[in-house]
Design an enzyme around this catalytic site. Structure first.
Site, PDB file in Angstrom:
ATOM      1  N   SER A  70      47.450  39.438  45.536  1.00 26.35           N
ATOM      2  CA  SER A  70      46.879  38.104  45.377  1.00 26.35           C
ATOM      3  C   SER A  70      47.967  37.115  44.956  1.00 26.35           C
ATOM      4  CB  SER A  70      45.765  38.120  44.328  1.00 26.35           C
ATOM      5  OG  SER A  70      46.280  38.348  43.026  1.00 26.35           O
ATOM      6  N   GLU A  84      57.154  52.342  49.284  1.00 18.07           N
ATOM      7  CA  GLU A  84      56.846  51.679  48.004  1.00 18.07           C
ATOM      8  C   GLU A  84      58.074  51.632  47.104  1.00 18.07           C
ATOM      9  OE1 GLU A  84      54.031  49.712  48.234  1.00 18.07           O
ATOM     10  OE2 GLU A  84      53.098  51.602  48.785  1.00 18.07           O
ATOM     11  N   ASP A 106      55.702  41.527  49.744  1.00 18.45           N
ATOM     12  CA  ASP A 106      54.392  40.876  49.760  1.00 18.45           C
ATOM     13  C   ASP A 106      54.437  39.520  50.462  1.00 18.45           C
ATOM     14  OD1 ASP A 106      53.912  43.066  48.219  1.00 18.45           O
ATOM     15  OD2 ASP A 106      53.571  41.963  46.353  1.00 18.45           O
ATOM     16  N   GLY A 129      45.081  41.137  40.899  1.00 18.36           N
ATOM     17  CA  GLY A 129      45.662  42.232  40.129  1.00 18.36           C
ATOM     18  C   GLY A 129      45.208  43.602  40.590  1.00 18.36           C
TER      19      GLY A 129
HETATM   20  P1  ADP Z   1      48.399  41.389  42.772  1.00 16.91           P
HETATM   21  O1  ADP Z   1      49.424  40.519  43.412  1.00 16.91           O
HETATM   22  O2  ADP Z   1      48.478  42.789  43.259  1.00 16.91           O
HETATM   23  O3  ADP Z   1      47.016  40.850  42.894  1.00 16.91           O
HETATM   24  P2  ADP Z   1      49.818  40.550  40.439  1.00 16.91           P
HETATM   25  O4  ADP Z   1      49.823  40.993  39.019  1.00 16.91           O
HETATM   26  O5  ADP Z   1      51.111  40.526  41.164  1.00 16.91           O
HETATM   27  O6  ADP Z   1      48.745  41.448  41.223  1.00 16.91           O
HETATM   28  O7  ADP Z   1      49.241  39.090  40.558  1.00 16.91           O
HETATM   29  C1  ADP Z   1      47.995  38.750  39.981  1.00 16.91           C
HETATM   30  C2  ADP Z   1      48.148  37.435  39.251  1.00 16.91           C
HETATM   31  O8  ADP Z   1      48.321  36.343  40.192  1.00 16.91           O
HETATM   32  C3  ADP Z   1      46.917  37.048  38.481  1.00 16.91           C
HETATM   33  O9  ADP Z   1      46.900  37.654  37.202  1.00 16.91           O
HETATM   34  C4  ADP Z   1      47.075  35.536  38.396  1.00 16.91           C
HETATM   35  O10 ADP Z   1      48.024  35.196  37.395  1.00 16.91           O
HETATM   36  C5  ADP Z   1      47.686  35.188  39.735  1.00 16.91           C
HETATM   37  N1  ADP Z   1      46.659  34.806  40.734  1.00 16.91           N
HETATM   38  C6  ADP Z   1      46.512  35.332  41.963  1.00 16.91           C
HETATM   39  N2  ADP Z   1      45.484  34.758  42.622  1.00 16.91           N
HETATM   40  C7  ADP Z   1      44.961  33.839  41.794  1.00 16.91           C
HETATM   41  C8  ADP Z   1      43.867  32.915  41.886  1.00 16.91           C
HETATM   42  N3  ADP Z   1      43.086  32.849  42.963  1.00 16.91           N
HETATM   43  N4  ADP Z   1      43.619  32.142  40.803  1.00 16.91           N
HETATM   44  C9  ADP Z   1      44.378  32.213  39.702  1.00 16.91           C
HETATM   45  N5  ADP Z   1      45.405  33.055  39.572  1.00 16.91           N
HETATM   46  C10 ADP Z   1      45.711  33.870  40.582  1.00 16.91           C
HETATM   47 MG    MG Z   2      51.512  40.643  43.172  1.00 15.96          MG
END
Ligand code: ADP
Ligand code: MG
Length: 392
Positions: free
Chosen positions: A130, A37, A180, A125
């Protein structure tokens, strides 16, 4: 487990939103990192696996230079001009998608406008990436829709991962490393992906078939707030850069584990010493974890995960009460190994558990969360999945 009918449903959502058929549907997986990490931006090693949870994108090219985009997870449709996009332009969630198109153009590719419907089945998040799943699904769609050269095969996908990193860093404004995106584009089923960020090293696929050993990989999403663009992640990155500066090195990868004590003595503060100790020992643990997996040595794995979690909690200071509770409870309830995963500050932990114990261990973790007044966690076993792909 993700159903086969999701791509059909996303195509249906596209028809409802934009009328007419999408040209296709693409998907890209989230990931959990087994170990390593905050090592990617330190030219170190990490070992992610893709999870069956994916982000799906239905897309159709446009004749103009506009991007119309809708997410089933966020209210409201957005229209963004490709020409209005600038580096450092924080356009909210859509920046993760449109940023990829911008980064493709920056890399010299000719693309046009596009209509996009996004359905993200990777919890947002939650430390399960994601953001990269969204980027990589859009990237793969663009490669197919605009017939872009240079992004096919393993080499091409590595280049595409670089484009997605640029989008996340420069347009979405999240200073993450490359783990990622590489995981989402290069992972293979029942394997873990050994990534080496010290130069242009090809990834190695390490067999990770837990089911063959009667084991499961349990994801424990604490559902505690986690955001990589709130400054904490960038702050750790800056501390590592400061340590590199004090040591006069190219990166922390240049500190061999045997020379760690020497390097620590040359640092100006206890804080930097702890940050460096995490990175250097964590990179070493990735190598040892690969050896343990190859040897089916789950006792060694257990120790490596425990040391990794302690290092993130005490030296790198990226854990949380929820993550510590998940890890400690899973171990007390019979998990072989457990640690937090991802960038930290909330998010998810993982545990390797006997398949017969998934339910009991999950209940124990849920009960511990309830007793401490934490939000109800989301607990699910995953099988290492394959990479981003065209669905239809
Ligand atoms: P993680 O990658 O661990 O989920 P991050 O903070 O890096 O957390 O990314 C999350 C952000 O990515 C969300 O707050 C949003 O801005 C964006 N995001 C990811 N997937 C989607 C989705 N399906 N629809 C809209 N926004 C998304
Ligand atoms: Mg992320």
């Amino acid at each position: 487990m993700e159903g086969r009918n999701i791509p059909v449903a996303v195509a249906g959502a596209f028809r409802d939103a934009f009328a007419g058929e999408p040209s296709g549907v693409w998907s890209a997986p989230g990931r959990v990192n087994l170990i390593g990490e905050h090592t990617d931006y330190n030219r170190g090693l990490c070992l992610p696996v893709a999870i069956p949870h994916r982000t799906y994108v239905a897309a159709r090219p446009r004749k103009d230079r506009r991007v119309r985009i809708l997410s089933l997870q966020v209210p409201g449709e957005r229209t963004i001009s490709l020409d209005g996009l600038l580096s450092g332009n924080r356009g909210g969630w859509a920046a993760y998608a449109v940023g990829v198109l911008w980064a493709l153009e920056q890399a010299g590719h000719r693309i046009g406008g596009v209509d996009l419907v996004v359905d993200g089945r990777v919890p947002l998040g939650s430390g399960l990436s994601s953001s990269a799943a969204l980027e990589c699904a859009v990237a793969l769609a663009a490669v197919d829709l605009f017939r872009l050269d240079g992004f096919h095969g393993d080499e091409g996908r590595r280049a595409l991962a670089g484009v997605c990193v640029r989008a996340e860093n420069d347009v979405a404004g999240a200073p993450t490393g490359g783990m990622d995106q590489s995981a989402s584009l290069l992972a293979r089923r029942d394997t873990a992906l050994l990534l080496d960020f010290d130069g242009d090293v090809a990834p190695r696929h390490v067999s990770f078939d837990l089911a063959a050993h009667g084991l499961s990989l349990l994801v424990m999403n604490t559902r505690a707030v986690h955001s990589l663009d709130d400054g904490q992640y960038g702050n750790r990155r800056e501390e590592c850069a400061a340590a590199v500066g004090e040591l006069g090195l190219g990166s922390l990868r240049d500190v061999a584990p045997a020379d760690l004590d020497l390097a620590l003595r040359r640092l100006s503060s206890d804080l930097l010493r702890r940050r460096v100790r995490h990175v250097v020992t964590e990179v070493d643990r990735v190598t040892r974890t690969v050896a343990a997996l190859v040897a089916d040595d789950f006792a060694a794995l257990s120790e490596l995960f425990a040391h990794s979690h302690a290092s993130m909690r005490d030296d790198f200071e990226i854990s949380s009460a929820e993550l510590d509770t998940a890890v400690e409870t899973a171990i007390s309830a019979g998990a072989l190994a457990a640690r937090m995963t991802g960038g930290g500050f909330g998010g998810s932990a993982i545990a390797i558990v006997p398949s017969s114990g998934v339910d009991d261990i999950s209940s124990a973790v849920a009960n511990a969360f309830s007793a401490k007044g934490f939000r109800e966690p989301e607990l699910f076993p995953v099988r290492a999945d394959g990479p981003a792909r065209r669905e239809r």
